[in-house]
Design a protein around this motif. Structure first.
Motif, short mmCIF file in Angstrom:
data_model
loop_
_atom_site.label_atom_id
_atom_site.label_comp_id
_atom_site.label_asym_id
_atom_site.label_seq_id
_atom_site.Cartn_x
_atom_site.Cartn_y
_atom_site.Cartn_z
N ASP A 96 -2.84 4.10 13.36
CA ASP A 96 -3.40 3.34 12.23
C ASP A 96 -4.27 2.17 12.66
O ASP A 96 -4.77 1.43 11.80
N ASP A 109 -4.84 -6.26 2.72
CA ASP A 109 -4.46 -5.13 1.86
C ASP A 109 -5.47 -4.86 0.75
O ASP A 109 -5.25 -4.01 -0.12
N ASP A 133 -8.49 -0.26 2.06
CA ASP A 133 -7.81 0.91 2.60
C ASP A 133 -8.47 1.29 3.92
O ASP A 133 -9.70 1.33 4.01
N TYR A 161 -10.94 4.27 3.70
CA TYR A 161 -12.12 3.86 2.93
C TYR A 161 -13.04 3.02 3.81
O TYR A 161 -14.26 3.23 3.86
N ILE A 199 -9.03 -1.26 -5.22
CA ILE A 199 -8.14 -0.70 -4.20
C ILE A 199 -7.50 0.61 -4.67
O ILE A 199 -7.26 1.51 -3.86
N THR A 200 -7.25 0.75 -5.95
CA THR A 200 -6.70 2.00 -6.46
C THR A 200 -7.68 3.15 -6.26
O THR A 200 -7.30 4.25 -5.85
N GLN A 245 -10.04 3.15 -3.95
CA GLN A 245 -10.09 3.36 -2.50
C GLN A 245 -8.98 4.31 -2.06
O GLN A 245 -9.21 5.25 -1.28
N ARG A 246 -7.79 4.06 -2.53
CA ARG A 246 -6.64 4.89 -2.13
C ARG A 246 -6.76 6.30 -2.69
O ARG A 246 -6.31 7.26 -2.06
N ALA A 288 -8.95 8.07 -0.27
CA ALA A 288 -8.20 8.41 0.94
C ALA A 288 -7.29 9.61 0.71
O ALA A 288 -7.17 10.50 1.57
N LYS A 289 -6.66 9.65 -0.46
CA LYS A 289 -5.77 10.76 -0.79
C LYS A 289 -6.56 12.06 -0.89
O LYS A 289 -6.11 13.12 -0.40
#
Length: 233
Positions: free
Chosen positions: A102, A141, A144, A147, A190-191, A193-194, A197-198
């Motif tokens: 990571d 935080d 991401d 991202y 951020i939501t 972004q995640r 990533a998902k």
């Protein structure tokens, strides 16, 4: 004939890998093309850490040995753990620069075309350390990691990074931590972004499987080629 078939298989697998490598950028552009670069990177960083400069062997690290990454371990935005040089000194010197899963790594010095490349360590690694030519970026935080890595490797951000890179030699560019902190970036919700990533998790899984297939196809071709040279086919 069998060699031609094996060679065609290698080419097909490499083409698949190229397409999978390009897909996250295409999805990123679709989702975030209109996000304004109204933030400053330094506001979203906890720290910028540097690696170390120690004498290494010319060869890569063997099993159980420590290695220090080469620039090629990060170049082109894909982390390659095998791109390292063996270090035979006291490993205690490497602890502060040890690479972990990571980690977000960025080349701070390279040619103008390659400086500022960013790779995300997405695998468990051991006995590897950062060189002094690579930054480790600690994100807050609000970003991401995947991202951020995809953003930094996008064409417009590559141009922006080259603009903040300095250096007296035309063939090499260098990025200072201070200037990197001033870089304007686009920070999406951020939501979202995640969610990006998902979406890309499945692509990464598929890419890993295809990469294994590439290595297997290459090994098969080499084996068949050797047999052909010995007259066994």
């Amino acid at each position: 004939m069998i060699l031609d078939q094996a060679d065609a298989l290698c080419a097909k697998r490499r083409t698949q890998l190229t397409h999978l490598d390009a897909l996250p950028q295409a999805i990123f552009h679709e989702m975030f093309a209109h996000t304004d670069a109204s933030d400053i990177l330094g506001e979203h960083l906890q720290a910028i850490e540097t690696g170390i400069s120690l004498s290494c062997e010319a060869r890569g690290a063997a099993s159980g040995e420590w290695g220090i990454l080469k620039l090629s371990a990060v170049t082109h935005g894909i982390f390659r753990a095998e791109e390292n040089k063996a270090f035979l000194g006291d490993p205690a010197q490497l602890r502060r620069a040890e690479v972990h899963r990571d980690d977000i790594l960025m080349t701070r010095k390279n040619t103008p075309e390659l400086v500022g490349h960013v790779a995300l360590v997405q695998e468990e690694v051991t006995h590897l350390a950062l060189p002094d030519l690579v930054f480790r970026l600690r994100l807050r935080d609000t970003l991401d990691p995947f991202y951020f890595q995809t953003l930094m490797m996008s064409p417009h951000m590559r141009r922006a990074v080259r603009k903040i890179a300095g250096g007296a030699a035309a063939s090499m560019s260098n990025i200072s931590g201070a200037r990197l902190r001033t870089l304007p970036i686009a920070v999406a919700d951020i939501t979202k972004q995640r969610g990006f990533a998902k979406t890309c998790e499945g692509i990464r899984t598929q890419r890993d499987a295809v990469a294994i297939g590439v290595r297997q196809a290459d090994a098969l071709f080499s084996s068949l080629q050797s047999r052909a040279f010995r007259g066994e086919l």
